[in-house]
Motif scaffolding. Structure first.
Motif, PDB file in Angstrom:
ATOM      1  N   GLU A  12       0.829  -1.209   0.000  1.00  0.00           N
ATOM      2  CA  GLU A  12       0.000   0.000   0.000  1.00  0.00           C
ATOM      3  C   GLU A  12       0.861   1.257   0.000  1.00  0.00           C
ATOM      4  OE1 GLU A  12      -3.233   2.115  -0.613  1.00  0.00           O
ATOM      5  OE2 GLU A  12      -3.223  -0.073  -0.613  1.00  0.00           O
ATOM      6  N   ALA A  13       1.967   1.242   0.734  1.00  0.00           N
ATOM      7  CA  ALA A  13       2.873   2.394   0.760  1.00  0.00           C
ATOM      8  C   ALA A  13       3.498   2.623  -0.615  1.00  0.00           C
ATOM      9  CB  ALA A  13       3.963   2.188   1.814  1.00  0.00           C
ATOM     10  N   VAL A  14       3.897   1.546  -1.285  1.00  0.00           N
ATOM     11  CA  VAL A  14       4.477   1.677  -2.628  1.00  0.00           C
ATOM     12  C   VAL A  14       3.433   2.255  -3.582  1.00  0.00           C
ATOM     13  CG1 VAL A  14       5.392   0.402  -4.609  1.00  0.00           C
ATOM     14  CG2 VAL A  14       6.225  -0.110  -2.309  1.00  0.00           C
ATOM     15  N   LYS A  15       2.207   1.745  -3.528  1.00  0.00           N
ATOM     16  CA  LYS A  15       1.131   2.271  -4.384  1.00  0.00           C
ATOM     17  C   LYS A  15       0.929   3.759  -4.139  1.00  0.00           C
ATOM     18  CE  LYS A  15      -1.695  -1.887  -4.817  1.00  0.00           C
ATOM     19  NZ  LYS A  15      -2.945  -2.550  -4.406  1.00  0.00           N
ATOM     20  N   THR A  16       0.848   4.139  -2.887  1.00  0.00           N
ATOM     21  CA  THR A  16       0.627   5.543  -2.531  1.00  0.00           C
ATOM     22  C   THR A  16       1.720   6.429  -3.109  1.00  0.00           C
ATOM     23  OG1 THR A  16      -0.538   4.957  -0.496  1.00  0.00           O
ATOM     24  CG2 THR A  16       0.446   7.160  -0.582  1.00  0.00           C
ATOM     25  N   CYS A  17       2.963   6.047  -2.897  1.00  0.00           N
ATOM     26  CA  CYS A  17       4.088   6.874  -3.349  1.00  0.00           C
ATOM     27  C   CYS A  17       4.174   6.964  -4.866  1.00  0.00           C
ATOM     28  CB  CYS A  17       5.397   6.325  -2.798  1.00  0.00           C
ATOM     29  SG  CYS A  17       5.526   6.484  -1.014  1.00  0.00           S
ATOM     30  N   PHE A  18       4.131   5.831  -5.532  1.00  0.00           N
ATOM     31  CA  PHE A  18       4.289   5.846  -6.981  1.00  0.00           C
ATOM     32  C   PHE A  18       3.110   6.529  -7.666  1.00  0.00           C
ATOM     33  CE2 PHE A  18       7.823   3.213  -6.121  1.00  0.00           C
ATOM     34  CZ  PHE A  18       8.653   3.310  -7.230  1.00  0.00           C
ATOM     35  N   ASN A  19       1.906   6.373  -7.131  1.00  0.00           N
ATOM     36  CA  ASN A  19       0.747   7.059  -7.713  1.00  0.00           C
ATOM     37  C   ASN A  19       0.825   8.567  -7.535  1.00  0.00           C
ATOM     38  OD1 ASN A  19      -0.696   4.934  -8.925  1.00  0.00           O
ATOM     39  ND2 ASN A  19      -1.543   4.319  -6.955  1.00  0.00           N
ATOM     40  N   ASN A  20       1.576   9.026  -6.538  1.00  0.00           N
ATOM     41  CA  ASN A  20       1.767  10.468  -6.355  1.00  0.00           C
ATOM     42  C   ASN A  20       2.658  11.079  -7.429  1.00  0.00           C
ATOM     43  OD1 ASN A  20       0.175  10.980  -4.105  1.00  0.00           O
ATOM     44  ND2 ASN A  20       1.810  10.479  -2.672  1.00  0.00           N
ATOM     45  N   PHE A  21       3.533  10.273  -8.029  1.00  0.00           N
ATOM     46  CA  PHE A  21       4.514  10.811  -8.966  1.00  0.00           C
ATOM     47  C   PHE A  21       4.381  10.307 -10.403  1.00  0.00           C
ATOM     48  CE2 PHE A  21       6.557  11.126  -4.778  1.00  0.00           C
ATOM     49  CZ  PHE A  21       6.841  12.480  -4.765  1.00  0.00           C
ATOM     50  N   PHE A  22       3.712   9.180 -10.601  1.00  0.00           N
ATOM     51  CA  PHE A  22       3.646   8.572 -11.926  1.00  0.00           C
ATOM     52  C   PHE A  22       2.219   8.188 -12.283  1.00  0.00           C
ATOM     53  CE2 PHE A  22       7.726   7.452  -9.902  1.00  0.00           C
ATOM     54  CZ  PHE A  22       8.596   8.086 -10.768  1.00  0.00           C
ATOM     55  N   ASP A  23       1.940   8.138 -13.585  1.00  0.00           N
ATOM     56  CA  ASP A  23       0.632   7.718 -14.074  1.00  0.00           C
ATOM     57  C   ASP A  23       0.645   6.224 -14.392  1.00  0.00           C
ATOM     58  OD1 ASP A  23      -0.358  10.341 -14.016  1.00  0.00           O
ATOM     59  OD2 ASP A  23       0.471  10.758 -16.008  1.00  0.00           O
ATOM     60  N   ASN A  24      -0.531   5.629 -14.361  1.00  0.00           N
ATOM     61  CA  ASN A  24      -0.726   4.223 -14.765  1.00  0.00           C
ATOM     62  C   ASN A  24       0.230   3.263 -14.083  1.00  0.00           C
ATOM     63  OD1 ASN A  24      -2.727   5.113 -16.596  1.00  0.00           O
ATOM     64  ND2 ASN A  24      -1.124   5.625 -18.072  1.00  0.00           N
ATOM     65  N   VAL A  25       0.290   3.326 -12.787  1.00  0.00           N
ATOM     66  CA  VAL A  25       1.180   2.468 -12.018  1.00  0.00           C
ATOM     67  C   VAL A  25       0.519   1.103 -11.798  1.00  0.00           C
ATOM     68  CG1 VAL A  25       2.355   2.183  -9.806  1.00  0.00           C
ATOM     69  CG2 VAL A  25       2.236   4.433 -10.862  1.00  0.00           C
ATOM     70  N   SER A  26       1.256   0.069 -12.129  1.00  0.00           N
ATOM     71  CA  SER A  26       0.807  -1.305 -11.888  1.00  0.00           C
ATOM     72  C   SER A  26       1.827  -1.955 -10.963  1.00  0.00           C
ATOM     73  CB  SER A  26       0.724  -2.054 -13.217  1.00  0.00           C
ATOM     74  OG  SER A  26       0.475  -3.410 -12.983  1.00  0.00           O
ATOM     75  N   ILE A  27       1.339  -2.541  -9.876  1.00  0.00           N
ATOM     76  CA  ILE A  27       2.247  -3.102  -8.877  1.00  0.00           C
ATOM     77  C   ILE A  27       1.977  -4.580  -8.683  1.00  0.00           C
ATOM     78  CG2 ILE A  27       2.933  -3.026  -6.444  1.00  0.00           C
ATOM     79  CD1 ILE A  27       2.272  -0.019  -6.544  1.00  0.00           C
ATOM     80  N   GLU A  28       3.057  -5.355  -8.710  1.00  0.00           N
ATOM     81  CA  GLU A  28       2.965  -6.788  -8.456  1.00  0.00           C
ATOM     82  C   GLU A  28       3.746  -7.107  -7.182  1.00  0.00           C
ATOM     83  OE1 GLU A  28       3.970 -11.024 -10.667  1.00  0.00           O
ATOM     84  OE2 GLU A  28       4.138  -9.160 -11.793  1.00  0.00           O
ATOM     85  N   ALA A  29       3.099  -7.794  -6.260  1.00  0.00           N
ATOM     86  CA  ALA A  29       3.753  -8.198  -5.020  1.00  0.00           C
ATOM     87  C   ALA A  29       4.396  -9.564  -5.218  1.00  0.00           C
ATOM     88  CB  ALA A  29       2.745  -8.261  -3.890  1.00  0.00           C
ATOM     89  N   VAL A  30       5.626  -9.692  -4.776  1.00  0.00           N
ATOM     90  CA  VAL A  30       6.386 -10.926  -4.957  1.00  0.00           C
ATOM     91  C   VAL A  30       6.912 -11.389  -3.604  1.00  0.00           C
ATOM     92  CG1 VAL A  30       8.416 -11.940  -6.050  1.00  0.00           C
ATOM     93  CG2 VAL A  30       7.101 -10.208  -7.257  1.00  0.00           C
ATOM     94  N   GLU A  31       6.653 -12.639  -3.287  1.00  0.00           N
ATOM     95  CA  GLU A  31       7.196 -13.192  -2.047  1.00  0.00           C
ATOM     96  C   GLU A  31       8.675 -13.498  -2.252  1.00  0.00           C
ATOM     97  OE1 GLU A  31       6.275 -16.811   1.052  1.00  0.00           O
ATOM     98  OE2 GLU A  31       4.681 -16.039  -0.227  1.00  0.00           O
ATOM     99  N   VAL A  32       9.493 -13.031  -1.328  1.00  0.00           N
ATOM    100  CA  VAL A  32      10.929 -13.293  -1.401  1.00  0.00           C
ATOM    101  C   VAL A  32      11.398 -13.820  -0.052  1.00  0.00           C
ATOM    102  CG1 VAL A  32      11.377 -11.550  -3.167  1.00  0.00           C
ATOM    103  CG2 VAL A  32      11.562 -10.923  -0.787  1.00  0.00           C
ATOM    104  N   GLU A  33      12.397 -14.671  -0.107  1.00  0.00           N
ATOM    105  CA  GLU A  33      12.969 -15.178   1.138  1.00  0.00           C
ATOM    106  C   GLU A  33      14.028 -14.203   1.621  1.00  0.00           C
ATOM    107  OE1 GLU A  33      14.205 -19.203   1.558  1.00  0.00           O
ATOM    108  OE2 GLU A  33      12.672 -19.898   0.147  1.00  0.00           O
ATOM    109  N   THR A  34      13.916 -13.848   2.879  1.00  0.00           N
ATOM    110  CA  THR A  34      14.895 -12.931   3.450  1.00  0.00           C
ATOM    111  C   THR A  34      15.360 -13.458   4.792  1.00  0.00           C
ATOM    112  OG1 THR A  34      13.163 -11.628   4.512  1.00  0.00           O
ATOM    113  CG2 THR A  34      13.908 -10.887   2.343  1.00  0.00           C
ATOM    114  N   LYS A  35      16.444 -12.910   5.233  1.00  0.00           N
ATOM    115  CA  LYS A  35      17.015 -13.235   6.532  1.00  0.00           C
ATOM    116  C   LYS A  35      16.126 -12.619   7.619  1.00  0.00           C
ATOM    117  CE  LYS A  35      21.313 -12.684   8.944  1.00  0.00           C
ATOM    118  NZ  LYS A  35      22.072 -11.691   9.543  1.00  0.00           N
ATOM    119  N   PRO A  36      15.998 -13.272   8.763  1.00  0.00           N
ATOM    120  CA  PRO A  36      15.246 -12.627   9.854  1.00  0.00           C
ATOM    121  C   PRO A  36      15.917 -11.316  10.255  1.00  0.00           C
ATOM    122  CG  PRO A  36      15.767 -14.906  10.413  1.00  0.00           C
ATOM    123  CD  PRO A  36      16.485 -14.583   9.138  1.00  0.00           C
TER     124      PRO A  36
END
Length: 180
Positions: A12-36
């Motif tokens: 939601e934060a990424v959507k908010t920010c990118f929509n403030n600066f760019f048009d036609n933003v499409s966002i895909e969420a990707v699960e990634v493995e990270t260190k704790p």
């Protein structure tokens, strides 16, 4: 664009920010493995970059966004650490821009549990203190600690916008961005 997380707050934060600066933003969420729980600025930046790179590779998007929160060592603080969100935005050419949020202190009990290995993530310890299950996917520790005046989404937004600054003003940065 792809986000290296399935956490709804980060998305939601990424959507908010990118929509403030760019048009036609499409966002895909990707699960990634990270260190704790990353500890230290270098480990936290590496985690954000890894998230962004994996999102980019898994989707073929134009941009990969990684957001990581870590314990950053800082003198003259109660615990010796602050919690800070770091955002890395990576493009197909491998250029990286980094942004940081404000930092705040966890209660000493949280830091002690992380450093001792009793908790793998700050979220575990904050769930015990707050009684809020899945606090990191909601208002975050900062929401609990500030009585909802600042939320985890706010911290993510700060980090994302900081990382976006060179991308929304490229003429000022002469495209001299680091690569992974």
């Amino acid at each position: 664009m792809a986000v290296g997380s399935t956490n709804p707050v980060k998305i939601e934060a990424v959507k908010t920010c990118f929509n403030n600066f760019f048009d036609n933003v499409s966002i895909e969420a990707v699960e990634v493995e990270t260190k704790p729980q990353p500890i230290g600025i270098d480990e936290t930046i590496r985690g954000a970059v890894k998230r962004g790179l994996e999102a980019l590779k898994k989707t073929g998007a134009d941009l990969g966004v990684g957001i990581e929160a870590g314990l950053i060592k800082l003198e003259h603080t109660i615990t010796g650490y602050i919690n800070q969100h770091i955002c890395a935005i990576i493009d197909k050419q491998g250029h990286i821009t980094i942004g940081l949020s404000m930092g705040f202190e966890f209660p000493p009990e949280v830091v002690e549990k992380i450093l001792s290995g009793e908790a793998k993530e700050a979220e575990e310890a904050m769930e015990e203190i707050s009684g809020i299950k899945g606090i990191g996917s909601k208002t975050g520790a900062i929401g609990y600690l500030t009585k909802e005046k600042i939320t985890r989404k706010d911290l993510c937004i700060q980090a994302i916008i900081s990382a976006l600054i060179p991308r929304i003003n490229p003429q000022l940065y002469q495209n001299k961005w680091p690569s992974p």
